[in-house]
Design a protein around this motif. Structure first.
Motif, short mmCIF file in Angstrom:
data_model
loop_
_atom_site.label_atom_id
_atom_site.label_comp_id
_atom_site.label_asym_id
_atom_site.label_seq_id
_atom_site.Cartn_x
_atom_site.Cartn_y
_atom_site.Cartn_z
N GLY A 5 11.86 5.89 -7.94
CA GLY A 5 12.66 4.78 -7.47
C GLY A 5 12.94 4.53 -6.10
N VAL A 6 12.90 3.19 -5.71
CA VAL A 6 12.83 2.84 -4.38
C VAL A 6 14.15 2.02 -3.94
CG1 VAL A 6 11.48 1.58 -2.64
CG2 VAL A 6 10.11 2.75 -4.20
N MET A 7 14.78 2.24 -2.99
CA MET A 7 16.00 1.60 -2.58
C MET A 7 15.74 0.58 -1.50
SD MET A 7 18.59 5.07 -1.64
CE MET A 7 19.90 3.99 -1.83
N ILE A 8 16.05 -0.73 -2.10
CA ILE A 8 15.95 -2.10 -1.04
C ILE A 8 17.23 -2.54 -1.18
CG2 ILE A 8 13.54 -2.21 -2.14
CD1 ILE A 8 14.46 -4.65 -3.58
N SER A 9 17.48 -3.15 -0.06
CA SER A 9 18.76 -4.01 0.25
C SER A 9 18.75 -5.34 -0.41
CB SER A 9 18.78 -4.42 1.86
OG SER A 9 17.74 -5.46 1.86
N ILE A 10 20.12 -5.51 -0.68
CA ILE A 10 20.24 -6.77 -1.58
C ILE A 10 21.26 -7.46 -0.44
CG2 ILE A 10 21.47 -8.06 -3.50
CD1 ILE A 10 18.94 -6.72 -4.24
N PRO A 11 20.67 -8.74 -0.02
CA PRO A 11 19.74 -9.51 -0.19
C PRO A 11 18.55 -8.68 0.44
CG PRO A 11 21.39 -10.93 0.83
CD PRO A 11 21.95 -9.32 0.93
N GLN A 12 17.42 -8.97 -0.47
CA GLN A 12 16.11 -8.50 0.12
C GLN A 12 15.16 -9.31 0.37
OE1 GLN A 12 13.45 -7.58 -2.46
NE2 GLN A 12 13.98 -9.08 -4.21
N TYR A 13 14.06 -9.12 0.82
CA TYR A 13 12.77 -9.95 1.15
C TYR A 13 12.07 -9.77 -0.18
CZ TYR A 13 8.39 -12.00 2.49
OH TYR A 13 7.31 -12.88 2.64
N PRO A 14 11.69 -10.98 -1.00
CA PRO A 14 11.25 -10.78 -2.54
C PRO A 14 9.73 -9.94 -2.67
CG PRO A 14 11.53 -12.96 -1.79
CD PRO A 14 12.01 -12.11 -0.62
N LEU A 15 9.08 -9.69 -1.32
CA LEU A 15 8.12 -8.86 -1.63
C LEU A 15 8.25 -7.40 -2.09
CD1 LEU A 15 4.98 -8.21 -0.59
CD2 LEU A 15 6.04 -7.37 1.42
N TYR A 16 9.25 -7.12 -1.83
CA TYR A 16 9.74 -5.68 -2.24
C TYR A 16 10.13 -5.56 -3.71
CZ TYR A 16 10.16 -4.21 2.68
OH TYR A 16 9.83 -3.86 3.99
N THR A 34 1.11 -1.11 -0.10
CA THR A 34 0.10 -0.06 0.07
C THR A 34 0.88 1.32 -0.02
OG1 THR A 34 -1.77 -1.28 1.29
CG2 THR A 34 -1.74 1.28 1.23
N MET A 35 1.96 1.12 1.06
CA MET A 35 2.72 2.50 0.98
C MET A 35 3.60 2.35 -0.53
SD MET A 35 3.29 4.73 3.31
CE MET A 35 3.72 6.05 2.40
N LEU A 36 4.02 1.55 -1.15
CA LEU A 36 4.73 1.67 -2.14
C LEU A 36 3.96 2.33 -3.52
CD1 LEU A 36 6.97 -1.55 -2.22
CD2 LEU A 36 7.87 0.77 -1.87
N LYS A 37 2.65 1.77 -3.35
CA LYS A 37 1.58 2.22 -4.26
C LYS A 37 1.69 3.87 -4.36
CE LYS A 37 -1.77 -1.01 -4.65
NZ LYS A 37 -2.95 -1.79 -4.08
N LEU A 38 1.28 4.11 -2.96
CA LEU A 38 1.27 5.78 -2.86
C LEU A 38 2.41 6.40 -3.32
CD1 LEU A 38 -0.13 6.13 0.74
CD2 LEU A 38 -1.43 6.65 -1.29
N LEU A 39 3.46 5.72 -3.17
CA LEU A 39 4.92 6.63 -3.50
C LEU A 39 5.11 6.51 -4.95
CD1 LEU A 39 7.14 5.38 -0.59
CD2 LEU A 39 6.76 7.90 -1.28
N THR A 40 4.32 5.61 -5.98
CA THR A 40 4.76 5.52 -7.29
C THR A 40 4.22 6.52 -8.12
OG1 THR A 40 5.21 3.21 -6.64
CG2 THR A 40 4.98 3.93 -9.24
N SER A 41 5.06 7.38 -8.97
CA SER A 41 4.43 7.86 -10.02
C SER A 41 5.68 8.37 -11.05
CB SER A 41 4.03 9.31 -9.13
OG SER A 41 5.08 10.00 -9.00
N GLY A 42 5.29 9.52 -11.84
CA GLY A 42 6.32 9.92 -13.12
C GLY A 42 6.58 8.69 -13.97
N GLU A 43 7.06 9.13 -15.01
CA GLU A 43 7.33 8.19 -16.22
C GLU A 43 8.87 8.63 -16.44
OE1 GLU A 43 5.61 5.87 -17.47
OE2 GLU A 43 4.02 6.36 -16.29
N GLY A 44 9.71 7.30 -17.08
CA GLY A 44 10.88 7.73 -17.66
C GLY A 44 11.84 8.09 -16.52
N LYS A 45 12.46 9.08 -16.65
CA LYS A 45 13.46 9.54 -15.80
C LYS A 45 12.83 10.01 -14.34
CE LYS A 45 17.77 10.45 -18.20
NZ LYS A 45 19.03 11.28 -18.36
N THR A 46 11.59 10.48 -14.39
CA THR A 46 10.88 10.78 -13.23
C THR A 46 10.06 9.64 -12.58
OG1 THR A 46 8.84 11.36 -14.16
CG2 THR A 46 10.84 13.04 -14.58
#
Lengths: 530, 530
Positions: free
Chosen positions: A220-231, A205-217
């Motif tokens: 982007g969301v920073m996630i750790s590697i290794p990550q939990y694959p839900l992200y 839900t939170m990621l959904k709110l945060l997502t907008s823009g096209e192309g270079k805008t």
């Protein structure tokens, strides 16, 4: 690919199922036709149908479906787990294998692994579901009081009614009180608490709110590697840009701000970095972040103008001496108002009765208008499961010292945590005695993510089968030993390194078997491919 | 707007909450600044901060958030319901109103409206949650057997474990058996059944799979007007194109294929129509489709190459004599294999214990590779609530005539349905005696969607307040009478017509009050604005 192989099997069985029904005409899955084609034959009018509807592509096929969904990968329930389920069926049908049961150490599913559910929780939920039991002397008074309080807050006094979309108000109040107590009095506002269908729901839900823009805008969301694959799965579905930052395996999977800086700088070239996700204690890596690290992360988020998302679902699971859980919110507020008044933070937590899907998020410094949008967004799904909400209430508001259920509750909870702590140590110790496996300390959470040294020949053999080398390894381990783990490639890892994730949850005796079987297999595997 | 007014209130209260904590510095929500701005003042360094982080836009604000989420509207839980909750609080605080309680007839929430939960269901779920009760003589044997069977299918014998992502296998088998029985033996394959978190979850998942393309190739989905706003909300979120087709109010909200043809033809100019959604029995309109209509719809879907989505969540709720529920799947298969082998169909259903969030979908003729993608997609959320799954099992597999709980079960279920049936008739009859209100027969489901004749002056007064006229009407009804309904504009209606949706669920005595209050209000409203 294995996907299309299963596809063919399904398709064949559908044909068999429908055969008795479709009398004159038959669906034929001809190998010459695309699988997405529906092909009707009629013995009297070959290749023709009365209504001219035959011989055509399905409306929904792999070419026409949502491409973002196709890009999703979810290893925790991926092909290896599907194969494990298949093997279990084969064992039941009497197929001979070099083992008699499949041990699934692929998922952090406490009850499935035999963890004893807390009696008080069971009692209260049963009372809520069937309030006639409130008359029953066998139930302690505190369980009855708790059930009564929850029922009073439910529509029509029934768990079967919808709640407010953000969750039952008294439960949100209890969550806020729990957070305040945990964070030494730093205030928590129930209006900042949204109950959710597990933590996954809150994160998406939170990621959904945060997502907008096209192309270079594009966000982007920073996630750790290794990550939990839900992200990565959620970002793929939203077509947001995944910005990977690497945890430092050599320093016990710690997080270094210079690596965050490298990642965000590179990402600014092609997207708009807007959020930073942290999992603490770590999944799949089991590390617990120290306070300094959390401060650094908060400062970094403030400087780079990033929304912070802290996944703290394993906050109660810290085993290692000298390690301590620090909540992002507490650290943020202790850093002073220059941070606590500007850094936007969302924190998630959930219950360990996984199947109840109970969780919550707290949002700090969220724009009030966005909060209204969030409330609207969650209202579309009406409300989180009420049983999950009720369970969450018990987790955040357990029996108190002056209540009759307290002694048993503490005994049960302590026993569960004590056993986990022992298993965390044992897992690390045993794995580190196996040549070719290196395992960092399991400081917290329920997982370890050990590194495998694989022979060159094995890596080549995997590549010939178009498999990631650690998938090749885990698949063989499953087929030969009946142990189900998840390959590191499903979580992300530095190129040229190989890992698996295993949970430390199996009962001690089973965990010993798992570890010994890994030892035996790893030796044999290394010899086979050397 | 009312949204930003609430936003300001929230913002102000956040400031108040944090005030004691932030000692030297204070957050100030200055009216001169954008609400999305965070503004820090320091008595010693006015308009400055030590770290230079003050005076800046939030990362996440209404301008930067996901624009698709902003476009979502969800009237069933919209502003009118938020106001109703507020009024309830005011009443509790002693504020004087022209009424003593708010009656919420805005949502089909059976238990909240006082419908008695089925005893057998309560018993089995309680036994599952707290298996110690299996030793208790007070529970009937069939309830214990049912609980035992469900627990055997759960990981570690606990409802607290995850299930397979598509749901517990024995429950999917039970659902398939139930569908087969309902559809006179037409086979149902458990592999085509996916359990879900309520029906909403299943519908959104399916729409997600179907959405692709850009511009003129973007997926279009046909939905009825009036519709259940989950559909428009999901399409907005997915940025899919909503294709509206109108139900015929003059013919009791029936569905005419020529209207479908008009709508799809017009839509082909600007998008790619790929799916057709039907709600039967109707929500919000309460009609039950006849068999001929369903055949026509299926033929239309086949000809126009559309994926059919049938929302049959109210299949057990048919009240009107001469009306009968026909399942889309049964009609499809009875039309012969030229249809049953090509038309792709997804059907949803759910339990009436709304808060348990139990539901399922059956997919017919789905591409096997897409099914794998669907399985992967649902696995990201791990699994639907296990209590919801367990409840669904009882709904599809209720006590049988030779079992001890049968008599009570039948008595309770029949009573619930009988009362609903009476309330459906009463609602129609009373509303049709009010001059200026026209109500079609409530043939099924739990709602009516009566048409309002509103005076021109009222329409103008609403426009002056930038409100839809039926929102203006419903808001006044709420403020003056304490009755909470949802304006027709939240569901869609033909231009220049006005409606509200109300559920027939309130207890008979309360429903009478609701109807009489509507009569009184409508008369007064008409006089006031004439």
């Amino acid at each position: 690919s294995s996907l299309s192989a299963i596809g063919n099997t399904l398709s064949a069985s559908v044909t068999v199922m429908l055969a008795p029904l479709l009398q004159r005409k038959r669906i034929v899955s001809s190998p010459n036709l695309s699988k997405s084609m529906i092909h009707i034959t009629d013995p009297q009018k070959p290749n023709m149908t009365e209504n001219g509807l035959g011989h055509r592509e399905r409306v929904l096929n792999v070419d026409t479906m949502n491409p973002n969904v196709k890009r999703i990968e979810y290893a925790v329930r991926g092909p290896i787990v599907q194969r494990a389920v298949q093997i279990e069926k084969e064992l039941k049908e009497g197929v001979k294998k070099p083992f008699t049961e499949v041990i699934k150490a692929n998922i952090g599913d406490a009850h499935a692994m035999g963890q004893k559910p807390i009696t008080f929780f069971r009692q209260v939920i049963a009372l809520c579901v069937y309030p006639d039991l409130l008359e029953d002397d066998k139930f302690p008074e505190d369980a009855k009081n708790r059930a009564w309080r929850i029922l009073q807050a439910c529509g029509g006094g029934s768990l079967g009614a919808y709640s407010a979309s953000s969750g039952i108000e008294v439960i949100r109040q209890d969550v806020a009180k729990y957070i305040e107590k945990r964070d030494s009095g730093i205030p928590s506002n129930p209006d900042d608490i949204y109950l959710s269908t597990g933590a996954s729901d809150a994160i998406v839900t939170m990621l959904k709110l945060l997502t907008s823009g096209e192309g270079k805008t594009r966000t982007g969301v920073m996630i750790s590697i290794p990550q939990y694959p839900l992200y990565s799965a959620a970002l793929a579905e939203l077509a947001a840009v995944q910005i990977s930052y690497y945890l430092d395996e050599d320093k016990c999977w710690s997080l270094d701000v210079s690596e965050l800086r490298r990642a965000v700088k590179a990402a600014r070239e092609h997207c708009n970095p807007r959020a930073l996700c942290i999992i603490n204690p770590g999944n799949p890596t089991g590390q617990v972040q120290n306070r300094q690290c959390i401060e650094d992360v908060i400062r970094f988020a403030a400087e780079e103008h990033l929304f912070l998302m802290a996944d703290e679902v394993y906050q109660d699971n810290v085993y290692m001496e000298g390690c301590q859980f620090h909540s992002f919110k507490k650290v943020l507020f202790e850093m002073g108002s220059e941070y606590s008044s500007v850094v936007e933070l969302m924190v998630t937590d959930c219950t360990t009765w996984c199947g109840f899907r109970g969780g919550y998020m707290e949002v700090i410094n969220m724009d009030p208008e966005v909060k209204l949008q969030l409330t609207k967004l969650v209202s579309v799904q009406l409300c989180p499961s009420i049983t999950g909400q009720a369970l969450l209430d018990l987790v955040v508001n357990p029996p108190q010292p002056d209540e009759p259920s307290y002694a048993t509750f503490i005994k049960e909870r302590t026993a569960n945590l004590h056993i986990l702590s022992e298993k965390a140590k044992m897992t690390e110790q045993v794995l580190n005695t196996i040549p070719g496996i290196h395992c960092n300390p399991v400081q917290g959470a329920m997982y370890t993510f050990p590194r495998l040294t694989l022979p060159e020949k094995a890596i080549n053999a995997a590549k010939e089968q178009e498999q990631a080398p650690d998938m090749f390894y885990c698949m063989k381990l499953l087929e030969e030993m009946g142990i189900c783990l998840v390959p590191g490639s499903g979580f992300g890892q530095r190129d040229g390194t190989y890992h698996f994730r295993m949970t430390i949850l199996p009962a001690t005796e089973k965990l010993k078997i798992v570890l010994e079987k890994i030892r035996e297999f790893h030796k044999r595997f290394t010899e086979e491919f050397s």
